[in-house]
Design an enzyme around this catalytic site. Structure first.
Site, PDB file in Angstrom:
ATOM      1  N   GLN A   1       8.736  -2.440  16.571  1.00 25.54           N
ATOM      2  CA  GLN A   1       9.539  -3.233  15.639  1.00 25.54           C
ATOM      3  C   GLN A   1      10.782  -2.474  15.220  1.00 25.54           C
ATOM      4  O   GLN A   1      11.886  -3.042  15.166  1.00 25.54           O
ATOM      5  CB  GLN A   1       8.698  -3.592  14.405  1.00 25.54           C
ATOM      6  CG  GLN A   1       9.483  -4.280  13.295  1.00 25.54           C
ATOM      7  CD  GLN A   1       8.605  -4.620  12.118  1.00 25.54           C
ATOM      8  OE1 GLN A   1       7.930  -5.635  12.125  1.00 25.54           O
ATOM      9  NE2 GLN A   1       8.592  -3.765  11.103  1.00 25.54           N
TER      10      GLN A   1
ATOM     11  N   SER B   1      -2.516  -0.038   6.610  1.00 26.65           N
ATOM     12  CA  SER B   1      -2.100  -1.380   7.004  1.00 26.65           C
ATOM     13  C   SER B   1      -2.693  -2.379   6.036  1.00 26.65           C
ATOM     14  O   SER B   1      -3.825  -2.195   5.549  1.00 26.65           O
ATOM     15  CB  SER B   1      -2.577  -1.696   8.426  1.00 26.65           C
ATOM     16  OG  SER B   1      -2.408  -3.062   8.730  1.00 26.65           O
TER      17      SER B   1
ATOM     18  N   HIS C   1       0.857  -1.180   0.000  1.00 27.91           N
ATOM     19  CA  HIS C   1       0.000   0.000   0.000  1.00 27.91           C
ATOM     20  C   HIS C   1       0.899   1.238   0.000  1.00 27.91           C
ATOM     21  O   HIS C   1       2.131   1.127  -0.103  1.00 27.91           O
ATOM     22  CB  HIS C   1      -0.954  -0.004   1.199  1.00 27.91           C
ATOM     23  CG  HIS C   1      -0.283  -0.234   2.525  1.00 27.91           C
ATOM     24  ND1 HIS C   1       0.586   0.664   3.097  1.00 27.91           N
ATOM     25  CD2 HIS C   1      -0.348  -1.289   3.388  1.00 27.91           C
ATOM     26  CE1 HIS C   1       1.011   0.211   4.252  1.00 27.91           C
ATOM     27  NE2 HIS C   1       0.476  -0.977   4.459  1.00 27.91           N
ATOM     28  N   ASP C   2       0.293   2.418   0.130  1.00 28.18           N
ATOM     29  CA  ASP C   2       1.068   3.653   0.030  1.00 28.18           C
ATOM     30  C   ASP C   2       2.111   3.784   1.132  1.00 28.18           C
ATOM     31  O   ASP C   2       3.114   4.483   0.970  1.00 28.18           O
ATOM     32  CB  ASP C   2       0.139   4.867   0.054  1.00 28.18           C
ATOM     33  CG  ASP C   2      -0.584   5.081  -1.266  1.00 28.18           C
ATOM     34  OD1 ASP C   2      -0.201   4.412  -2.250  1.00 28.18           O
ATOM     35  OD2 ASP C   2      -1.516   5.897  -1.322  1.00 28.18           O
TER      36      ASP C   2
ATOM     37  N   HIS D   1       4.030   1.300   2.226  1.00 31.22           N
ATOM     38  CA  HIS D   1       5.206   0.627   1.669  1.00 31.22           C
ATOM     39  C   HIS D   1       5.857   1.468   0.574  1.00 31.22           C
ATOM     40  O   HIS D   1       7.086   1.565   0.487  1.00 31.22           O
ATOM     41  CB  HIS D   1       4.810  -0.728   1.068  1.00 31.22           C
ATOM     42  CG  HIS D   1       4.249  -1.705   2.053  1.00 31.22           C
ATOM     43  ND1 HIS D   1       2.925  -2.060   2.053  1.00 31.22           N
ATOM     44  CD2 HIS D   1       4.835  -2.388   3.069  1.00 31.22           C
ATOM     45  CE1 HIS D   1       2.714  -2.941   3.020  1.00 31.22           C
ATOM     46  NE2 HIS D   1       3.855  -3.156   3.656  1.00 31.22           N
TER      47      HIS D   1
ATOM     48  N   GLN E   1       6.787 -15.194  12.816  1.00 33.69           N
ATOM     49  CA  GLN E   1       6.326 -14.067  13.628  1.00 33.69           C
ATOM     50  C   GLN E   1       4.829 -14.110  13.900  1.00 33.69           C
ATOM     51  O   GLN E   1       4.282 -13.202  14.522  1.00 33.69           O
ATOM     52  CB  GLN E   1       6.702 -12.739  12.990  1.00 33.69           C
ATOM     53  CG  GLN E   1       5.980 -12.387  11.689  1.00 33.69           C
ATOM     54  CD  GLN E   1       6.573 -11.155  11.018  1.00 33.69           C
ATOM     55  OE1 GLN E   1       7.707 -11.176  10.530  1.00 33.69           O
ATOM     56  NE2 GLN E   1       5.807 -10.073  11.001  1.00 33.69           N
TER      57      GLN E   1
END
EC number: 6.3.2.1
Length: 279
Positions: free
Chosen positions: A153, A185, A34-35, A37, A61
């Site tokens: 993270q 997200s 998405h934007d 990234h 994970q």
């Protein structure tokens, strides 16, 4: 743009880039881009000659009752977005390439991995640190780019990079949001239209506290209470914590150092996280 699925082939491609004395930027992702990234890819493109994007849904994970099997995937779309964004290499391995038979070595993060998401997702940051360390060793980038939405993270990866003497610059890029404020997200697609509307309580609560902080408020209880008022619309608030930006320990009141107001909440069955940095 090269699409590579094997570690050996990736190493050869990276070696060719190194021979040309080019700076390598790396954006690790789990796909369904998405934007947010694309902002990481753009940041890499501004500062590096070559950008490598990994697309790998990392099984280590995910907990036993989490959404590994249904995590959104659309590689053809991801490939097209990367090509348009100027990515040089996509690394898209299968799980067996990343975790061969009898794999048993993991990176165990320390104190930064224990609070917040670490309280509710045991083993999550162990899986994150392990896969990112493996990818760093494969890509050998000069710089790696991560989104602020995943603040914990970023902290864990930055600490790992320092502790293991990895010669990589860790760059945190500001959270990209929808026009109404919802943090972007890949999991937003799980939300129904009604849930999508209620999910705005998360960013509105954070923004309200941030605005109060900007007006001079430094009492942690006041800032948390202001955010909590908005969060009554979510189905389950997992945590709402105001923590020291450096240690992720509970911030002392009144605030004197940079802090982060972090939230994890369920809207319907979808778990969403977000944060604002108070500096």
């Amino acid at each position: 743009m090269q699409v590579i699925t094997k570690v050996a082939e990736l190493r050869r491609a990276v070696a060719d880039v190194r021979k040309a004395d080019k700076r390598i930027g790396f954006v690790p992702t789990m796909g369904y881009l998405h934007d947010g990234h694309l902002s990481l890819i753009s940041a890499s493109g501004r500062h590096c000659d070559v950008t490598v994007v990994s697309i790998f849904v990392n099984p280590t994970q995910f907990g036993p009752n989490e959404d590994l099997s249904r995590y959104p995937r659309d590689f053809a779309r991801d490939e097209a977005l990367c090509r348009s964004a100027g990515v040089s290499i996509i690394f898209a391995p299968i799980a067996e390439e990343m975790y061969p038979a009898q794999f048993e070595t993991f990176v165990e993060p320390g104190e930064l991995a224990k609070p917040l998401c670490g309280d509710f997702r045991p083993g999550h940051f162990r899986g994150v640190a392990t896969v990112v360390c493996k990818l760093f060793n494969m890509v050998q980038p000069d710089a790696a780019y991560f989104g602020q939405k995943d603040f914990q993270q970023c902290a864990v990866i930055r600490r790992m990079t320092v502790d293991l003497n990895l010669p990589i610059e860790i760059v945190t890029v500001p959270t990209v949001r929808e026009p109404d404020g919802l943090a972007m997200s890949s999991r937003n697609r799980y939300l129904s239209p009604e849930e999508r509307g209620r999910s705005l309580a998360i960013s509105r609560g954070l923004f309200a506290a941030s605005q109060e902080f900007a007006s001079g408020e430094r009492e942690t209880s006041t800032l948390i209470a202001l955010a909590r008022k908005h969060l009554q619309r979510v189905d389950r608030l997992q945590y709402l914590e105001l923590v020291d930006a450096g240690t992720l320990r509970i911030a002392e009141s009144p605030l004197r150092y940079p802090a982060v107001l972090c939230v994890a909440a369920y809207v319907g069955s979808t778990r969403l996280i977000d944060n604002v940095v108070l500096t």
